[in-house]
Write a protein that holds these residues in place. Structure first.
Motif, PDB file in Angstrom:
ATOM      1  N   PHE A 170       1.954  -0.157   5.990  1.00  5.40           N
ATOM      2  CA  PHE A 170       1.313  -1.462   6.115  1.00  5.40           C
ATOM      3  C   PHE A 170       2.078  -2.517   5.322  1.00  5.40           C
ATOM      4  CE2 PHE A 170      -0.584   0.470   2.341  1.00  5.40           C
ATOM      5  CZ  PHE A 170      -0.548  -0.560   1.423  1.00  5.40           C
ATOM      6  N   GLY A 171       1.763  -3.763   5.620  1.00  5.31           N
ATOM      7  CA  GLY A 171       2.325  -4.856   4.838  1.00  5.31           C
ATOM      8  C   GLY A 171       2.980  -5.920   5.686  1.00  5.31           C
ATOM      9  N   THR A 172       3.594  -6.881   4.991  1.00  5.47           N
ATOM     10  CA  THR A 172       4.296  -8.000   5.623  1.00  5.47           C
ATOM     11  C   THR A 172       5.757  -7.617   5.804  1.00  5.47           C
ATOM     12  OG1 THR A 172       2.781  -9.578   4.583  1.00  5.47           O
ATOM     13  CG2 THR A 172       4.865 -10.442   5.423  1.00  5.47           C
ATOM     14  N   ALA A 190       8.116 -12.424  12.513  1.00  9.17           N
ATOM     15  CA  ALA A 190       7.296 -11.677  11.560  1.00  9.17           C
ATOM     16  C   ALA A 190       6.734 -10.417  12.205  1.00  9.17           C
ATOM     17  CB  ALA A 190       6.164 -12.553  11.041  1.00  9.17           C
ATOM     18  N   LEU A 191       6.494  -9.404  11.380  1.00  7.31           N
ATOM     19  CA  LEU A 191       5.865  -8.149  11.794  1.00  7.31           C
ATOM     20  C   LEU A 191       4.835  -7.797  10.720  1.00  7.31           C
ATOM     21  CD1 LEU A 191       5.517  -5.503  13.356  1.00  7.31           C
ATOM     22  CD2 LEU A 191       7.602  -4.647  12.273  1.00  7.31           C
ATOM     23  N   VAL A 192       3.556  -7.947  11.066  1.00  5.89           N
ATOM     24  CA  VAL A 192       2.474  -7.725  10.107  1.00  5.89           C
ATOM     25  C   VAL A 192       1.726  -6.455  10.498  1.00  5.89           C
ATOM     26  CG1 VAL A 192       0.341  -8.634   9.126  1.00  5.89           C
ATOM     27  CG2 VAL A 192       2.249 -10.189   9.639  1.00  5.89           C
ATOM     28  N   VAL A 193       1.694  -5.495   9.585  1.00 11.91           N
ATOM     29  CA  VAL A 193       0.974  -4.235   9.794  1.00 11.91           C
ATOM     30  C   VAL A 193      -0.216  -4.243   8.842  1.00 11.91           C
ATOM     31  CG1 VAL A 193       1.107  -1.724   9.791  1.00 11.91           C
ATOM     32  CG2 VAL A 193       3.136  -3.081  10.404  1.00 11.91           C
ATOM     33  N   ARG A 194      -1.411  -4.343   9.400  1.00  6.90           N
ATOM     34  CA  ARG A 194      -2.608  -4.467   8.579  1.00  6.90           C
ATOM     35  C   ARG A 194      -3.280  -3.119   8.362  1.00  6.90           C
ATOM     36  NH1 ARG A 194      -2.689  -9.494  11.305  1.00  6.90           N
ATOM     37  NH2 ARG A 194      -2.809 -11.254   9.831  1.00  6.90           N
ATOM     38  N   GLN A 195      -4.063  -3.061   7.291  1.00  6.45           N
ATOM     39  CA  GLN A 195      -4.873  -1.896   6.955  1.00  6.45           C
ATOM     40  C   GLN A 195      -6.326  -2.151   7.345  1.00  6.45           C
ATOM     41  OE1 GLN A 195      -3.868  -2.397   2.661  1.00  6.45           O
ATOM     42  NE2 GLN A 195      -3.787  -0.162   2.709  1.00  6.45           N
ATOM     43  N   ALA A 196      -7.091  -1.082   7.332  1.00  3.96           N
ATOM     44  CA  ALA A 196      -8.542  -1.226   7.391  1.00  3.96           C
ATOM     45  C   ALA A 196      -9.015  -1.857   6.083  1.00  3.96           C
ATOM     46  CB  ALA A 196      -9.205   0.133   7.594  1.00  3.96           C
ATOM     47  N   PRO A 197     -10.018  -2.740   6.124  1.00  6.03           N
ATOM     48  CA  PRO A 197     -10.512  -3.381   4.887  1.00  6.03           C
ATOM     49  C   PRO A 197     -10.900  -2.379   3.812  1.00  6.03           C
ATOM     50  CG  PRO A 197     -11.429  -4.470   6.815  1.00  6.03           C
ATOM     51  CD  PRO A 197     -10.699  -3.255   7.321  1.00  6.03           C
ATOM     52  N   GLU A 199      -9.425   0.205   2.983  1.00  2.00           N
ATOM     53  CA  GLU A 199      -8.229   0.738   2.342  1.00  2.00           C
ATOM     54  C   GLU A 199      -7.417  -0.338   1.618  1.00  2.00           C
ATOM     55  OE1 GLU A 199      -6.242   2.538   5.607  1.00  2.00           O
ATOM     56  OE2 GLU A 199      -7.732   4.128   5.868  1.00  2.00           O
ATOM     57  N   ASP A 200      -7.796  -1.593   1.799  1.00  2.00           N
ATOM     58  CA  ASP A 200      -7.060  -2.719   1.215  1.00  2.00           C
ATOM     59  C   ASP A 200      -7.507  -2.921  -0.227  1.00  2.00           C
ATOM     60  OD1 ASP A 200      -5.845  -5.072   0.514  1.00  2.00           O
ATOM     61  OD2 ASP A 200      -6.576  -6.222   2.226  1.00  2.00           O
ATOM     62  N   ARG A 398      -3.431   3.848  -6.271  1.00  2.00           N
ATOM     63  CA  ARG A 398      -4.709   4.523  -6.526  1.00  2.00           C
ATOM     64  C   ARG A 398      -4.566   5.563  -7.629  1.00  2.00           C
ATOM     65  NH1 ARG A 398      -8.267   2.730  -2.979  1.00  2.00           N
ATOM     66  NH2 ARG A 398      -7.521   1.901  -0.983  1.00  2.00           N
ATOM     67  N   ARG A 399      -3.337   6.055  -7.815  1.00  2.00           N
ATOM     68  CA  ARG A 399      -3.098   7.025  -8.883  1.00  2.00           C
ATOM     69  C   ARG A 399      -1.724   6.766  -9.476  1.00  2.00           C
ATOM     70  NH1 ARG A 399      -1.110  12.402  -9.303  1.00  2.00           N
ATOM     71  NH2 ARG A 399      -0.614  12.386  -7.081  1.00  2.00           N
ATOM     72  N   SER A 400      -1.685   6.380 -10.742  1.00  2.00           N
ATOM     73  CA  SER A 400      -0.425   6.069 -11.399  1.00  2.00           C
ATOM     74  C   SER A 400       0.191   7.344 -11.973  1.00  2.00           C
ATOM     75  CB  SER A 400      -0.640   5.048 -12.520  1.00  2.00           C
ATOM     76  OG  SER A 400       0.568   4.792 -13.195  1.00  2.00           O
ATOM     77  N   THR A 401       1.473   7.528 -11.732  1.00  2.00           N
ATOM     78  CA  THR A 401       2.185   8.690 -12.270  1.00  2.00           C
ATOM     79  C   THR A 401       3.467   8.236 -12.950  1.00  2.00           C
ATOM     80  OG1 THR A 401       3.351   9.023 -10.162  1.00  2.00           O
ATOM     81  CG2 THR A 401       1.282  10.221 -10.473  1.00  2.00           C
ATOM     82  N   ARG A 402       3.953   9.054 -13.864  1.00  2.00           N
ATOM     83  CA  ARG A 402       5.218   8.757 -14.512  1.00  2.00           C
ATOM     84  C   ARG A 402       6.364   8.935 -13.522  1.00  2.00           C
ATOM     85  NH1 ARG A 402       5.961   8.183 -19.747  1.00  2.00           N
ATOM     86  NH2 ARG A 402       8.068   9.028 -19.602  1.00  2.00           N
ATOM     87  N   ALA A 403       7.404   8.152 -13.722  1.00  2.00           N
ATOM     88  CA  ALA A 403       8.577   8.269 -12.870  1.00  2.00           C
ATOM     89  C   ALA A 403       9.194   9.658 -13.017  1.00  2.00           C
ATOM     90  CB  ALA A 403       9.595   7.197 -13.238  1.00  2.00           C
TER      91      ALA A 403
END
Length: 605
Positions: A170-172, A190-197, A199-200, A398-403
């Motif tokens: 998704f995204g711009t 432009a190419l816009v790929v939207r999500q379900a609300p 999931e946004d 949604r879940r942060s992880t270390r590099a």
């Protein structure tokens, strides 16, 4: 070939433009429980004109008004038209362009994540062409990436090609030609790929996400002018004529974006940058809450000014909390655009404000908004609270992880250097040049390796690519599949370069400037005393600037085997050789493309 496909007349090409009528059925509200759709587009690429005969309607006295002795066109009045509007107004300077379905910029493709895009592209030019879907990974369909002689054979004049792929992230994003300077002449949209609300993760921050608030910015070179210094900037294909142009005294048509007072609006901004001309964007009296870069969510940041390099996209939220008036949207060009002091404006129109009144405030190249700037040019992370680099941003996940510790670090450089009587635009001191009439992905099992090179191979041959030898070949950087890898990309010149990687997004874990005296020793410096790296929540992008005499460090997981181009997104630089191809995995790991739509027959010509 020119006799078989003569230059079409304006009346003939009018029949090609039906692709612009009405809303597409795939432009819809997205829901988590809906079935994906197959979204079909019929795209005819053809020559056309700025200020063509259809624009005569715009010059009717009923659409014109004067302010301080200058004439303008009423944007609202001219759009109230029941017939077919084929005008590409530009800045009123008549010139030839190359467009898709008669539109400048090209039509916005709007789909939901998981939809399948099917685009039949017909080439009515006298040149080859392709379309690249910038921002989509093509994880299942690497042969649909649209890079000539790397992932497909080009579409020849008079031929058609069917692109079919999943809108996998998704995204711009945007689509554009990947041949020569065609995108600079109009083949982009432009190419816009939207999500379900549901999931946004930013959905609660805004009320409206309108199609008309997707903005395409572009630096503009006039027809026949070979200068690398843009004469103007267009905002959604229109704008004020460049200062000093008197060839055509046409009235000004400004792009106008309407908001209701109190509303919170998501704007999506795409920069189709052609020349060495990074730009900034600001809106008078309004703060911009930036929520996404290159289609990837970030922790929101509040700024007054956003700088964009070629190929970059930013989404921001605008709270329409000011008086009901008109306000300037200001775009300013730097680097090569500073020579001609190039700037452009559009209008943020509050519903209820007078439609034939210009915003307050003087327009000039010298104008700079007060406050925080995002993505400044040639600027490493700093203690200055008013400068916010890409490396300072934080990915919203949604879940942060270390590099993950990379399996291997690769060092590659972008350089401009004088050689004999010319300037060379290179990566790893190699001018990128493909073997003739072979596409790497399609020819991978036909012995294509004998035509490829890299900096180690050139050194083994005794070639001094940094010195007296002009090394020119297909520079291939081989990386293993399904590994976490890192690239340290440096610019050894006084120019910042926007680098774009196809097939992937990457984490930007470091940006810095070493200076002209140290940048060529970056590998030794990094191995001796590691450069600063972001180890958690690094922002995710697919295009990012590499500062002058500086570096950008990126990491990604190589889960998409294939041949993927890595190149400067300044059109002249990439076309003259500032590119390399990352070969991910071995040939057995790469997906097989269907013979019916892979152009394999071309490999024996």
């Amino acid at each position: 070939m020119l006799q078989i496909f003569p230059e079409p007349s304006f009346d003939q090409t009018k029949t090609w433009r039906f692709g612009s009528f009405g809303d597409h059925p795939c432009k819809r509200a997205c829901h988590s429980d809906q079935k994906p759709m197959t979204c079909y587009y019929y795209l005819i690429i053809h020559n056309d004109e700025i200020f063509n005969p259809s624009c005569e309607r715009y010059l009717d006295q009923q659409f014109r008004f004067r302010v301080n002795g200058r004439e303008y066109i009423d944007t609202f009045a001219v759009k109230k038209f029941d017939g077919f509007d084929d005008c590409k107004y530009g800045d009123g300077e008549q010139m030839g362009v190359q467009v898709v379905n008669g539109q400048l910029p090209g039509q916005t493709i709007e789909v939901c994540q998981g939809d399948t895009i099917v685009a039949d592209v017909i080439n009515s030019l006298h040149d080859i062409t392709t379309l690249h879907w910038h921002g989509l990974h093509q994880l299942k369909t690497p042969h649909m990436d649209g890079v000539p002689y790397i992932t497909q054979y080009p579409i020849e004049p008079g031929q058609a090609f069917r692109y079919s792929f999943e809108a996998d992230n998704f995204g711009t994003h945007w689509w554009h030609s990947h041949v020569g300077h065609q995108r600079g002449r109009g083949i982009a949209g432009a190419l816009v790929v939207r999500q379900a609300p549901s999931e946004d993760m930013h959905g609660a921050l805004y009320d409206f996400d309108h199609s008309e608030h997707t903005i395409m910015l572009q630096d503009w070179l006039y027809d026949g002018e070979k200068s690398a210094f843009p004469a103007n900037i267009l905002i959604d294909g229109v704008g004020r004529k460049a200062d000093g142009r008197t060839k055509n005294k046409s009235p000004t048509l400004y792009a106008t974006y309407t908001v209701l007072r109190g509303g919170r609006y998501r704007f999506r901004v795409i920069f189709n940058g052609i020349a060495n001309c990074p730009i900034s964007m600001s809106i008078d009296n309004h703060e911009l809450i930036v929520i996404s870069s290159d289609g990837n969510d970030i922790v929101p940041v509040k700024v007054r000014k956003i700088t964009l390099h070629g190929g970059e996209r930013f989404d921001f939220i605008l709270h329409a909390n000011q008086k009901v008036e008109n306000y300037w949207i200001r775009v300013k060009g730097y680097a090569f655009c500073s020579t001609n002091k190039v700037h452009q404006e559009a209008i943020l129109h509050y519903d209820g404000a007078k439609q034939r009144t210009l915003p307050k405030g003087k327009i000039s190249y010298e104008y700079e908004p007060n406050g925080k700037e995002l993505n400044p040019i040639n600027q490493p992370p700093t203690a200055d609270n008013n400068l916010l680099t890409i490396a300072d941003l934080e990915a919203l996940e949604r879940r942060s992880t270390r590099a993950t510790i990379p399996y291997r670090t690769y060092y590659t450089s972008m350089s401009i250097r004088k050689f004999a009587n010319e300037f060379l635009f290179q990566m790893d001191e190699i001018t990128f040049a493909l073997p003739p009439r072979m596409s790497l992905l399609q020819s991978r099992n036909l012995g294509v390796e004998q035509f490829l090179c890299n900096k180690t191979q050139q050194a083994t041959l005794g070639l001094d690519c940094r010195g007296e030898t002009h090394c020119k070949c297909a520079n291939i950087i081989e990386v293993p599949a399904f590994k976490h890898i890192e690239f340290v990309i440096s610019s050894t010149s006084e120019t910042a370069h926007p680098i774009h990687l196809h097939g992937y997004t990457f984490r930007v874990i470091g940006i810095g400037v070493l200076g002209a005296d140290k940048i060529n020793q970056i590998e030794e410096i990094d191995r001796r005393t590691p450069l600063p790296r972001r180890e958690r929540a690094a922002p995710i992008k697919d295009t990012v600037q590499v500062p002058a005499f500086g570096y950008t460090i990126i990491r990604f997981y190589t889960d998409n085997p294939g041949y993927w181009i890595l190149h400067c997104h300044i059109s002249t630089h990439s076309e003259m050789g500032m590119a390399a191809v990352i070969r991910v995995g071995d040939h057995k790991q790469m997906k097989t493309c269907p013979v019916s739509n892979c152009g394999l027959c071309k490999s024996v010509l």
